[in-house]
Motif scaffolding. Structure first.
Motif, PDB file in Angstrom:
ATOM      1  N   PHE A  42     -39.284  45.766   3.387  1.00  0.00           N
ATOM      2  CA  PHE A  42     -39.558  47.021   4.090  1.00  0.00           C
ATOM      3  C   PHE A  42     -38.282  47.704   4.589  1.00  0.00           C
ATOM      4  O   PHE A  42     -38.060  48.890   4.342  1.00  0.00           O
ATOM      5  N   LEU A  60     -46.102  53.498   2.179  1.00  0.00           N
ATOM      6  CA  LEU A  60     -46.496  52.220   1.573  1.00  0.00           C
ATOM      7  C   LEU A  60     -47.995  51.979   1.704  1.00  0.00           C
ATOM      8  O   LEU A  60     -48.633  51.507   0.754  1.00  0.00           O
ATOM      9  N   MET A  64     -50.390  51.490  -1.446  1.00  0.00           N
ATOM     10  CA  MET A  64     -51.187  50.266  -1.593  1.00  0.00           C
ATOM     11  C   MET A  64     -52.670  50.600  -1.701  1.00  0.00           C
ATOM     12  O   MET A  64     -53.383  50.012  -2.518  1.00  0.00           O
ATOM     13  N   VAL A  69     -49.033  50.010  -5.448  1.00  0.00           N
ATOM     14  CA  VAL A  69     -48.070  49.085  -4.867  1.00  0.00           C
ATOM     15  C   VAL A  69     -48.826  47.945  -4.202  1.00  0.00           C
ATOM     16  O   VAL A  69     -49.923  48.145  -3.671  1.00  0.00           O
ATOM     17  N   ASP A  70     -48.253  46.754  -4.252  1.00  0.00           N
ATOM     18  CA  ASP A  70     -48.756  45.640  -3.464  1.00  0.00           C
ATOM     19  C   ASP A  70     -47.556  44.905  -2.876  1.00  0.00           C
ATOM     20  O   ASP A  70     -46.427  45.387  -2.994  1.00  0.00           O
ATOM     21  N   TYR A  71     -47.800  43.793  -2.250  1.00  0.00           N
ATOM     22  CA  TYR A  71     -46.675  43.050  -1.700  1.00  0.00           C
ATOM     23  C   TYR A  71     -46.826  41.568  -1.985  1.00  0.00           C
ATOM     24  O   TYR A  71     -47.919  41.091  -2.279  1.00  0.00           O
ATOM     25  N   ARG A  80     -42.460  40.810   4.096  1.00  0.00           N
ATOM     26  CA  ARG A  80     -43.253  41.222   2.946  1.00  0.00           C
ATOM     27  C   ARG A  80     -42.324  41.989   2.008  1.00  0.00           C
ATOM     28  O   ARG A  80     -41.530  42.811   2.433  1.00  0.00           O
ATOM     29  N   PHE A  82     -42.339  44.520  -1.168  1.00  0.00           N
ATOM     30  CA  PHE A  82     -43.211  45.489  -1.844  1.00  0.00           C
ATOM     31  C   PHE A  82     -42.749  45.684  -3.275  1.00  0.00           C
ATOM     32  O   PHE A  82     -41.557  45.680  -3.573  1.00  0.00           O
ATOM     33  N   ARG A  83     -43.736  45.859  -4.140  1.00  0.00           N
ATOM     34  CA  ARG A  83     -43.449  46.033  -5.564  1.00  0.00           C
ATOM     35  C   ARG A  83     -44.527  46.908  -6.196  1.00  0.00           C
ATOM     36  O   ARG A  83     -45.629  47.053  -5.657  1.00  0.00           O
TER      37      ARG A  83
END
Length: 155
Positions: A42, A60, A64, A69-71, A80, A82-83
């Motif tokens: 983050f 974010l 999501m 996006v998820d983490y 966390r 994120f990607r």
């Protein structure tokens, strides 16, 4: 090097703004697409984009919620990372194609209601749009079948 990446994030971000993302959502998404390794913490996102915590957090959350996006977490690390959720993003894109049939149905209703209007040129333009979506409605199942076959062959 960082300036070059910032320019690329900006360029790609502008594209994603045009797809309906807010400017910050678009920049976060672009940054995550370019990140190597492909997950960012983050505060690294916040620092890179030079934005407030709440701005990054809101971007974010929406990304999501949309499935883009998820983490992930790492053992022994409370952060966390994120990607881009490539599979969920693809599913989201495919689901958006499902709106074509209702769109065609709605356009048929609109055109039926407009039959008695004195705007033949506008009605012709609307029919053209409807025809385009009818074509997509016919072709997308074939394209999806080809894609599925290709994916099976590559698995």
């Amino acid at each position: 090097m960082i300036k070059d990446i910032k320019n690329k994030v900006e360029e790609i971000g502008i594209f994603f703004e045009k797809t309906g993302l807010t400017p910050m959502e678009a920049r976060v998404f672009a940054l995550l697409l370019l990140a190597d390794p492909p997950a960012m913490e983050f505060f690294a996102i916040q620092e890179f984009l030079d934005a407030s915590k709440s701005t990054i957090s809101n971007a974010l959350k929406r990304l999501m919620n949309e499935g883009r996006v998820d983490y992930i977490t790492k053992p022994g690390d409370r952060k966390r990372y994120f990607r881009v959720s490539s599979q969920k993003w693809l599913e989201q894109i495919q689901e958006s194609f499902a709106t074509i049939t209702p769109f065609v149905s709605t356009m048929k209703k609109v055109l039926a209601l407009r039959e008695q209007t004195d705007s033949p040129e506008f009605n012709k333009d609307l029919r053209h749009i409807q025809d385009y979506f009818l074509y997509l409605e016919e072709e997308l199942p074939r394209i999806q079948a080809k894609w599925n076959k290709r994916q099976q062959a590559n698995s």
